[in-house]
Design a protein around this motif. Structure first.
Motif, short mmCIF file in Angstrom:
data_model
loop_
_atom_site.label_atom_id
_atom_site.label_comp_id
_atom_site.label_asym_id
_atom_site.label_seq_id
_atom_site.Cartn_x
_atom_site.Cartn_y
_atom_site.Cartn_z
N ARG A 214 -14.41 2.04 -4.19
CA ARG A 214 -15.58 2.37 -3.36
C ARG A 214 -16.78 1.77 -4.05
O ARG A 214 -16.87 1.78 -5.27
N THR B 181 -7.62 1.47 -5.24
CA THR B 181 -8.56 1.17 -4.16
C THR B 181 -9.94 1.37 -4.74
O THR B 181 -10.08 1.92 -5.85
N GLY C 16 -9.66 8.95 3.72
CA GLY C 16 -9.91 8.20 2.50
C GLY C 16 -9.58 8.96 1.23
O GLY C 16 -9.59 10.20 1.23
N PRO C 17 -9.31 8.27 0.13
CA PRO C 17 -9.02 8.93 -1.13
C PRO C 17 -10.16 9.83 -1.60
O PRO C 17 -9.92 10.93 -2.10
N TYR D 277 -1.31 1.57 -7.77
CA TYR D 277 -2.15 0.91 -6.76
C TYR D 277 -3.59 1.31 -7.04
O TYR D 277 -3.84 2.35 -7.65
N VAL E 254 -5.10 6.85 3.65
CA VAL E 254 -5.59 5.49 3.33
C VAL E 254 -5.56 4.65 4.63
O VAL E 254 -4.84 3.68 4.75
N ARG F 144 0.86 -1.18 0.00
CA ARG F 144 0.00 0.00 0.00
C ARG F 144 0.89 1.23 0.00
O ARG F 144 1.83 1.33 0.79
N PRO F 145 0.59 2.20 -0.86
CA PRO F 145 1.41 3.42 -0.86
C PRO F 145 1.23 4.17 0.45
O PRO F 145 0.25 3.95 1.18
N MET G 176 -6.38 -3.06 -3.37
CA MET G 176 -5.72 -4.17 -4.06
C MET G 176 -5.04 -5.09 -3.06
O MET G 176 -4.29 -4.64 -2.21
N PHE H 96 -2.54 8.71 -0.56
CA PHE H 96 -3.16 8.99 -1.85
C PHE H 96 -2.93 10.47 -2.18
O PHE H 96 -3.05 11.33 -1.31
N ILE I 150 -10.26 3.60 -7.80
CA ILE I 150 -9.52 4.86 -7.67
C ILE I 150 -8.03 4.55 -7.81
O ILE I 150 -7.47 3.83 -6.97
N PRO I 151 -7.38 5.06 -8.83
CA PRO I 151 -5.96 4.76 -9.01
C PRO I 151 -5.08 5.69 -8.16
O PRO I 151 -5.44 6.83 -7.92
N PHE I 152 -3.96 5.16 -7.73
CA PHE I 152 -2.98 5.95 -6.99
C PHE I 152 -1.82 6.24 -7.95
O PHE I 152 -1.32 5.33 -8.60
N PHE I 153 -1.43 7.51 -7.96
CA PHE I 153 -0.28 7.86 -8.80
C PHE I 153 0.81 8.44 -7.91
O PHE I 153 0.52 9.21 -6.99
#
Lengths: 829, 149
Positions: B111, B109, A31-32, B107, A49, A10-11, B132, A14, B91-94
């Protein structure tokens, strides 16, 4: 992330790209979608996150100029402590936003977000508010808050925060002396004078022990040929006339006179010589010698040795000389029941009567004891007479008490059989190791009291200045008895107290018995019901405990007892509460195996380390008194103990580390809080009682109430002394009762609406219901007032529902019931 | 087999390409700030089905490799492999702005698109997000081993 081949790490957050943009303010949300919403509403945001800050993110945020705001969701699980702990990861300057209840950041508009940010306070301020308020909430949570805060501060210091500035800010915020803050939070500890970790120089301890003026212990018996002779007679050399000459001389006055002269001169000839050897006559002049010689010739006198009775004081003197001052006496000669003792080198042998005295003398000396009379017709001193003389003679040294364990400082007139242990350097580590074995005491304030209560066993403070230690738990199996027993075992076993009235009378006898005199701990274990015992209060505060010693009479002992009380939800009288310190226990989460293992380990530890514990305690008590700032606390009656024992125990580095960060002042504040809550329970109970009375009055249709206490009486009904008809102890009565008891509602209704019962009976009945847990405290009162006249049904149903809460509320309720004559009530029944 | 970055980039393309009108409506109903522009700016996609993911050229093995295709296990539907994200916003992580522009997510996540299942029963709110996972270790199914045991 390219190095991740399979697993997906997990990064750290976000929208980390927001950091690179260099915003002036940066929101951290959970949350994102929250982050997206905030960004869309014009507030740069990163999502954690989750609800914790990952190390990589903290590192990435460390160098940036932006003001960082932590805005966790407004859900119930996000407590103030959680917010503070999370924000602490980002340093003391991170601001904490408090969101409206049940709102997430993405529920807020741009202006709302701006308002929340404006109201945000720095993390340190939030902590100070939280810690400052922690004293007011008496839960394990309060302890956790303090521990978490200390952890956070240490984290900041490790990360390079300016210690001086930080300590100053905390001290100012918490209104504490800065030195105390430093001590508590570990910054500068060791650098301050008087705060250096205690390392008792054992040489110092050993050199000062035993206290000056104590005789050497008698030790083991000497070899048979060197044992001293103990007799009640002595030899006397005499010139004896032959029988014929003496008889002849007895016939005339002149003959009798000359015979007496021979005896007198002979005595003078042998004066000062009781060895039975031939006399020397050194004390005589030439004329007397001539006269003696003439008389010896006249009566054909011969020099013989006879056994005569030794005077009592001489026996005592000889005995003391032969045994190096032993035996000595415990108890003052003026009181009737002193007993003798002899220190056999760490083991005190008590000689409480003549047979015990002679049993010891036979072992350690050679006893030759004559009976009846000597040749002059005088009685030899008997064994009992010697014992009696020893217990009263000024030649025998008296001690107020004989101790197997030390006191620091040694109490005057106490004989200490204890000797320091060789080769152990006391640093407090053994005590700390023992404390760390107890994971059932979560509150640091209680752990501190536990530590101090153990040290207190060896405290040579004033008599009657030791607080009662109440080991309390809301649930069974919390190990409270073990806590108390440990204290007892350290000093050779606790004297158990039974608070039954009859047992109380016997307690003094036991306290004053030879075994009881050695006890340092009195343990009232698993006390049920109310603790309102004047005897117990006396045991805590009296300087001297006096009473009847069995088969002897009046006796007394100086009060160096530590009273331990264990109870599930102790109910103490207000006087006891003031004199008590509390150790609150919680059930340790242990499996049977773990428990067995722990108990074995504890037993083993106690067996191996009791002597070291005493050394540690002495070491702690020898340290100079730490400078304390007790502030404005005015309610503490055990201030001397707190200052001399508690403060010193907490000043020991090893103990302090085991207990957790807490200052003596905080311990007192916590204890005051516990006592206050206990008092509140009493008030609750009083309210309850009034509510019950009111209900009785309403039911009975009575408007006249005499007042609280014993005089409560409902006047409209004539008192009926013989109980309730239909409920007698006959078979029918029994049956009726048991029928009704299946339906409690009906049972209570019937009881309360009977016309033939007295108010006194009713009061007793209510009291017994409360005592047996059928009636709860405040809950009922609240319910009653809320539902007004809805009657018994609601109340009773409520009762059934809240049985789980009974323990806490009923205990105080019963306390408040001031109707004393329970026995009368039961007699009426 | 493609690298992890490539697989995730292709998955993002699949997730973006399956967005339809109904998805935009559902997303807006879910959160009022999730307008079409916001969704496109943040490159939020709709979870593709296995068929849709395979249509971008990804293979089952590649999807399984990064944990997007889940091997069946005891609680798997019908004992068949299934997609990790289902019926949700992904939802993509950049790692940086450039990555976002280039469509290189690291990554994902998700919803839920709705709090209700297709049959109208409310779903467990505690399980609102699915990130993920790491790939599960391969396990033989009980049915395969039972005969040989």
């Amino acid at each position: 992330m390219s190095e991740l081949s399979r697993g997906v790490a997990r990064p750290a957050g976000f929208n980390l790209a927001a950091i690179a943009a260099g915003p002036a303010d940066l929101l951290l949300v959970e949350g994102p979608l929250d982050a997206i919403a905030c960004c869309e509403r014009g507030h740069a945001a990163i999502a954690l996150v989750g609800s914790s800050v990952r190390g990589e993110l903290a590192a990435a945020l460390k160098g940036i100029d932006a003001r960082i705001y932590l805005a966790l969701d407004g859900t119930k699980d996000v407590t103030p402590l959680k917010r503070c702990e999370t924000a602490s990861e980002l340093g003391p300057a991170c601001r904490i936003c408090v969101l409206p209840e049940e709102k997430d950041p993405d529920d807020l508009s741009g202006s709302d977000l701006a308002a929340v940010k404006a109201a945000a306070r720095p993390c340190l301020s939030e902590w100070i508010g939280l810690v400052g308020g922690a004293g007011a909430t008496l839960t394990a949570e309060g302890g956790r808050i303090r521990e978490a805060f200390a952890r956070a501060v240490r984290g900041w210091l490790d990360a390079g925060a300016a210690a001086d500035e930080l300590m100053h800010a905390i001290a100012e915020g918490l209104k504490m002396p800065e030195a105390d803050v430093r001590t508590w939070l570990g910054a500068g500890r060791g650098a301050e004078p008087g705060n250096t970790p205690t390392s008792l120089k054992v040489a110092r301890a050993a050199s000062a022990w035993p206290p000056p003026g104590q005789p050497e212990p008698r030790g083991p018996p000497a070899p048979a040929e060197k044992r001293p002779l103990v007799t009640n007679w002595m030899w006397q050399r005499r010139w004896e006339a032959t029988k014929q000459k003496a008889t002849a001389a007895g016939n005339s006055e002149e003959g009798r006179r000359r015979l007496a002269e021979l005896r007198d001169l002979g005595r003078k000839f042998h004066a000062g010589d009781n060895s039975g050897q031939a006399g020397s006559g050194t004390g005589m002049n030439a004329g007397e010698r001539e006269r003696l010689r003439a008389l010896v010739d006249e009566f054909d006198a011969a020099e013989v040795s006879v056994q005569i009775a030794k005077p009592l004081d001489e026996i005592v003197r000889d005995l003391q000389a032969a045994f190096g001052g032993w035996p000595q006496r415990q108890g003052l000669a003026e009181i009737k029941s002193p007993f003798l003792f002899v220190d056999l080198g760490g083991f005190v042998r008590e000689l409480s009567d003549d047979s015990q005295l002679f049993s010891w003398l036979q072992g350690w000396g050679v006893v030759k004891w004559a009976d009846k009379r000597d040749c002059d017709g005088r009685n030899f001193v008997s064994r009992a007479e010697l014992f009696s003389a020893l217990t009263a003679s000024p030649a025998v040294r008296s001690w107020l008490a004989v101790e197997r364990w030390p006191h620091e400082p040694p109490l005057p007139q106490h004989y200490y059989a204890w000797r320091p242990m060789e080769g152990y350097e006391a640093t407090g580590e053994t005590l700390a190791a023992l404390l760390s074995m107890f994971d059932n005491i979560p509150l640091p304030a209680c752990r501190a009291v536990f530590a101090a209560s153990l040290v207190s066993l060896y405290w040579g403070g004033e008599y009657g200045k030791r607080p009662a230690i109440v080991c309390e738990a809301e649930q069974r199996g919390s190990g409270k008895t073990t806590v108390a027993e440990v204290a007892g075992e350290l000093t050779g076993g606790a004297l158990s107290i039974d608070l039954d009235r009859r047992a109380e009378e016997r307690l003094k006898e036991r306290l004053l018995s030879p075994e009881g005199l050695l006890a340092r701990v009195a343990l009232a274990d698993n006390v049920k019901g109310s603790i309102d015992s004047s005897l117990l209060e006396q045991l805590v505060t009296a300087k001297r405990i006096s009473g009847k010693r069995l088969a002897v009479g009046e006796a007394s002992r100086p009060n160096t007892l530590s009273v331990f009380i264990t109870s599930n939800n102790a109910r103490l009288s207000p006087d006891m509460v003031r004199r008590s310190f509390y150790i609150k226990c919680e059930p340790p989460a242990k499996t049977v195996d773990e428990r067995v293992k722990w108990e074995r380990a504890l037993r083993e530890f106690m067996r191996a380390n009791a002597a070291k514990m005493a050394m540690d305690a002495i070491a702690i008590l020898r340290e100079p008194l730490p400078t304390m700032h007790w502030g404005e606390l005015r309610t503490e009656t055990m201030g001397l103990w707190a200052s001399e024992v508690l403060a010193r125990a907490l000043n020991n580095a090893s103990v302090w580390e085991t207990i957790g960060e807490i200052t003596p002042l905080e311990v007192l504040q916590w204890q005051a809080e516990i006592r206050r809550q206990t008092d509140e329970e009493r008030q609750e109970a009083e309210m309850f009682w009034l509510g019950v009375l009111e209900r009785i009055v309403v039911w009975k249709g009575c408007t006249e109430l005499a007042g609280p206490g014993d005089n409560i009486f409902i006047r409209t009904e004539p008192p009926h002394e013989s109980g309730v008809s239909g409920f007698e102890d006959s078979d029918a009565g029994q049956r009726r009762r048991s029928e009704l008891k299946n339906n409690l509602v009906e049972y209570y209704r019937e009881i309360f609406t009977r016309k033939d019962i007295s108010a006194k009976w009713l009061v007793g009945k209510v009291k017994s219901w409360i005592g047996s847990g059928y009636i709860v405290g405040l809950r009922y009162v609240e319910h009653y007032y809320k539902h007004g006249q809805r009657g018994a049904r609601g109340w009773l149903v409520q009762l059934e529902e809240v049985k789980g809460f009974l323990a806490r509320t009923t205990r105080a309720a019963t306390d408040a019931l001031n109707v004393s004559d329970v026995s009368d009530v039961s007699a009426e029944k | 087999m493609r690298s992890r970055e490539e697989i995730l980039a292709l998955y993002l393309i699949a997730a973006e390409s399956v967005r339809d009108e109904e998805f935009y409506i559902q997303a807006l109903q879910r959160k009022n700030y999730l307008t079409r522009e916001v969704i496109e700016r943040w490159r939020i996609g709709k979870s593709p089905t296995l068929r849709q993911a395979l249509a971008t050229g990804l293979s089952e093995i590649e999807l399984r490799e990064v944990g997007l295709l889940v091997d069946p296990h005891d609680d798997g539907p019908d004992g068949k492999p299934y997609m990790h994200f289902r019926s949700s916003l992904v939802i993509p992580f950049f790692a940086s702005g450039e990555d976002r522009q280039a469509g290189r997510p690291g990554y994902f996540t998700s919803r839920r698109l709705s709090d209700y299942a297709a049959d109208g029963t409310p779903l467990d709110k505690a399980k609102k997000a699915l990130s993920m996972p790491g790939p599960r270790p391969f396990r033989r199914r009980d049915t395969e081993t039972r005969g040989n045991a």
